[in-house]
Design an enzyme around this catalytic site. Structure first.
Site, PDB file in Angstrom:
ATOM      1  N   LYS A  22     -51.382  23.244   7.878  1.00 19.70           N
ATOM      2  CA  LYS A  22     -51.347  23.658   9.082  1.00 19.70           C
ATOM      3  C   LYS A  22     -50.495  22.686   9.571  1.00 19.70           C
ATOM      4  O   LYS A  22     -49.445  22.784  10.131  1.00 19.70           O
ATOM      5  CB  LYS A  22     -52.321  24.386  10.347  1.00 19.70           C
ATOM      6  CG  LYS A  22     -52.417  24.841  11.621  1.00 19.70           C
ATOM      7  CD  LYS A  22     -53.392  24.616  11.851  1.00 19.70           C
ATOM      8  CE  LYS A  22     -53.744  25.024  13.815  1.00 19.70           C
ATOM      9  NZ  LYS A  22     -53.479  23.279  14.064  1.00 19.70           N
ATOM     10  N   ASN A  23     -51.300  21.625   9.725  1.00 13.06           N
ATOM     11  CA  ASN A  23     -50.892  20.579  10.818  1.00 13.06           C
ATOM     12  C   ASN A  23     -49.516  20.165   9.669  1.00 13.06           C
ATOM     13  O   ASN A  23     -48.924  18.624  10.837  1.00 13.06           O
ATOM     14  CB  ASN A  23     -51.674  19.040  10.876  1.00 13.06           C
ATOM     15  CG  ASN A  23     -52.431  19.875  11.517  1.00 13.06           C
ATOM     16  OD1 ASN A  23     -52.737  20.609  12.597  1.00 13.06           O
ATOM     17  ND2 ASN A  23     -53.656  19.121  12.441  1.00 13.06           N
ATOM     18  N   CYS A 116     -55.970  22.260  27.445  1.00 10.09           N
ATOM     19  CA  CYS A 116     -56.722  23.350  26.596  1.00 10.09           C
ATOM     20  C   CYS A 116     -57.752  22.890  25.995  1.00 10.09           C
ATOM     21  O   CYS A 116     -58.829  21.906  26.311  1.00 10.09           O
ATOM     22  CB  CYS A 116     -55.088  24.038  25.727  1.00 10.09           C
ATOM     23  SG  CYS A 116     -55.611  23.120  24.416  1.00 10.09           S
ATOM     24  N   ARG A 121     -54.769  17.177  26.392  1.00 10.10           N
ATOM     25  CA  ARG A 121     -54.006  16.672  25.599  1.00 10.10           C
ATOM     26  C   ARG A 121     -52.449  16.451  26.782  1.00 10.10           C
ATOM     27  O   ARG A 121     -51.867  17.549  26.765  1.00 10.10           O
ATOM     28  CB  ARG A 121     -54.439  18.000  24.712  1.00 10.10           C
ATOM     29  CG  ARG A 121     -54.842  17.657  23.650  1.00 10.10           C
ATOM     30  CD  ARG A 121     -55.052  18.772  23.315  1.00 10.10           C
ATOM     31  NE  ARG A 121     -54.934  18.749  21.373  1.00 10.10           N
ATOM     32  CZ  ARG A 121     -54.675  19.662  20.464  1.00 10.10           C
ATOM     33  NH1 ARG A 121     -54.674  20.965  21.026  1.00 10.10           N
ATOM     34  NH2 ARG A 121     -54.414  18.822  19.489  1.00 10.10           N
ATOM     35  N   ASP A 306     -60.361  17.317  13.615  1.00 14.03           N
ATOM     36  CA  ASP A 306     -60.708  18.476  13.202  1.00 14.03           C
ATOM     37  C   ASP A 306     -61.668  18.763  12.313  1.00 14.03           C
ATOM     38  O   ASP A 306     -61.922  19.868  11.599  1.00 14.03           O
ATOM     39  CB  ASP A 306     -59.141  18.829  12.249  1.00 14.03           C
ATOM     40  CG  ASP A 306     -58.260  18.878  13.557  1.00 14.03           C
ATOM     41  OD1 ASP A 306     -58.993  18.008  14.686  1.00 14.03           O
ATOM     42  OD2 ASP A 306     -56.965  19.022  12.980  1.00 14.03           O
ATOM     43  N   ARG A 398     -55.473  31.219  13.704  1.00 11.89           N
ATOM     44  CA  ARG A 398     -54.582  30.043  13.832  1.00 11.89           C
ATOM     45  C   ARG A 398     -54.303  29.008  12.703  1.00 11.89           C
ATOM     46  O   ARG A 398     -53.118  28.742  12.321  1.00 11.89           O
ATOM     47  CB  ARG A 398     -55.111  29.029  15.046  1.00 11.89           C
ATOM     48  CG  ARG A 398     -54.219  29.888  16.685  1.00 11.89           C
ATOM     49  CD  ARG A 398     -54.231  29.344  17.740  1.00 11.89           C
ATOM     50  NE  ARG A 398     -53.876  28.275  17.424  1.00 11.89           N
ATOM     51  CZ  ARG A 398     -54.688  26.748  17.903  1.00 11.89           C
ATOM     52  NH1 ARG A 398     -55.755  26.496  17.907  1.00 11.89           N
ATOM     53  NH2 ARG A 398     -53.715  25.676  17.324  1.00 11.89           N
TER      54      ARG A 398
END
Ligand code: UD1
Length: 419
Positions: A22-23, A116, A121, A306, A398
């Site tokens: 994803k990243n 968030c 952030r 993460d 997500r």
């Protein structure tokens, strides 16, 4: 709103192919804005964040279409430089489009991404770096107007913290800027090297990714490219944890072991067998997991923030007391209250979570508070006796490509409530 329903206590075993990162895929899709020709990105996981990126590309006037695991983008006909507020809100990491849009269009408008799920952030490092490259930033009514009327130029940039997003935005803006940009104190995450590999295959000249000094020789323009996204080390660790807490054995295929050294360390410390064979890793759970005195999240190659929630979920079942220290984000323990519903014994204070391992968890009704926190709840539910229901699963979608479909063939009793 759909939920995930899990009948816990099933031992997982089998083989699984790991999804694309994803990243990595999000900045690479943003980078296609710079290319102006057709790009084909393979191994794109089916994530809501990837769909949002596709919507952003289309909103900018680019062609973007998924076919299987490949996304084709052609930014030749780009007609806009503004990311719609609704898409900005859907995905905070859309801020990585900033460097690409300003690089291509010399101006960009985004709504300022507020705080968030993980606490504040800020993007001050992104903006001050772009300013050094000739960008003027004005903030009005919650929108950021960025312009580089005379074009972007190279700069010497010292990052006071190795921010992943800031490093990516600088690389994107510098790729076609006039002159040389040097980033001192750059982030070293493998996803940044993947972004640079993609850009270099499109004609960029980026050197030193993976070290703390990155040098970018700006080129006049980029072209089309074909690229395959690297495997997702966090998703891989999530599935390893699912096997670890259920006493299972799992072989993950398509991993990049060199990206996962600190993650493998944790599983070994917990008493798991971790056997590597090329791009596969086999994890074998011990009879009972062992606690780990201290795990600290750090920038790469340290233990990834993460994977913090994944570690905490696993350590909840380990023998003894463990401590997890979160050093990257300020407010990353919101999932802990949800884990406690399963009977986990965790106390948080500031940056630390103290986990007193219990021998069993019991099924619970809970809600995902954020993406990786949601993954932690799935791990707990798989281990727990009885049924669990996990709500707010849009957070999980997500970042995980159909997690139920991945876990079911391994023996998990898992379904969506809408099924
Ligand atoms: C990226 C990842 C995210 C991961 C994180 C750290 C994506 C889409 N997201 O996020 O999954 O958790 O790296 O590995 O790739 N900071 C500032 N000013 C800035 C930028 C950052 O103070 O301008 C601070 C942040 O508040 C935070 C820390 O730096 O405390 C890390 O942030 P950063 O590395 O930028 O993470 P992201 O790029 O947001």
């Amino acid at each position: 709103m759909s939920e995930i329903i899990i009948g816990g206590g099933k031992r997982l075993s089998g083989d699984l192919n790991v999804q694309g990162a994803k990243n990595s895929v999000l900045p690479v899709l943003a980078a296609t804005v710079l290319c102006g020709k057709e790009c084909v990105i393979h191994n794109c996981p089916a994530l809501s964040d990837v769909e949002t990126s596709i919507k952003i590309l289309r909103a900018l006037g680019c062609f973007a279409q998924r076919q299987g695991d490949a996304v084709t983008v052609n930014s030749e006909g780009i007609s806009g430089c503004e990311i719609p507020d609704s898409l900005m809100r859907e995905m905070r990491s859309s801020v990585v489009f900033l460097g690409a849009i300003i690089g291509r269009c010399k101006k960009a408008v985004i709504s300022s991404p507020g705080g968030c799920e993980l606490g504040p952030r800020p993007i001050d490092l992104h903006l001050s770096s772009l300013e050094k490259m000739g960008v003027t930033v004005t903030e009005e009514h919650g929108f950021l107007y960025c312009t580089a009327e005379k074009g972007l130029h190279g700069a010497e940039i010292n990052l006071v913290f190795p921010s992943v997003g800031a490093t990516e935005n600088i690389i994107l803006a510098a790729a076609t800027a006039k002159g040389i940009t040097v980033i001192h104190g750059a982030a070293k995450e493998p996803e940044i090297s993947d972004l640079a590999d993609f850009l270099n295959s499109a004609g960029a000249k980026i050197y030193g990714c993976g070290s703390d000094t990155v040098k970018i020789y700006g080129v006049e323009k980029l072209g089309g490219a074909e690229h395959t996204i690297i495997p997702d080390r966090i998703a891989a660790a999530t599935y390893m944890a699912c096997a670890a807490v259920t006493g299972g054995t799992l072989t993950l295929n398509g991993v990049m072991p060199s990206h996962m050294v600190s993650l493998f360390w944790l599983f070994k410390e917990c008493g798991c067998g971790v056997e590597l064979s090329g791009k596969s890793v086999r994890i074998t759970a011990p009879e009972r997991l062992s606690g780990v005195p201290t795990v600290r999240s750090l920038v790469y190659p340290g233990f990834p923030t993460d994977a913090g929630p994944i570690a905490v979920a696993m350590l909840s079942l380990a023998k003894g007391t463990s401590v997890f220290v979160e050093n990257i984000f300020e407010n990353r323990f919101r999932y802990v209250d949800e884990l406690k519903r399963f009977g986990a014994k965790i106390k948080t204070e500031g940056k630390a979570a103290v986990i007193e391992g219990v021998s069993e968890l019991s099924g619970a009704d809970c809600k995902a508070t954020d993406l990786r926190g949601g993954a932690a709840l799935i791990i707990a539910a798989l281990a727990a006796g009885g049924e669990s229901k996990i709500g707010e699963i849009h957070h999980i979608e997500r970042g995980y490509d159909d997690i139920a479909a991945a876990l079911k063939p391994l023996g998990a009793d898992i379904k969506y409530s809408k099924e």
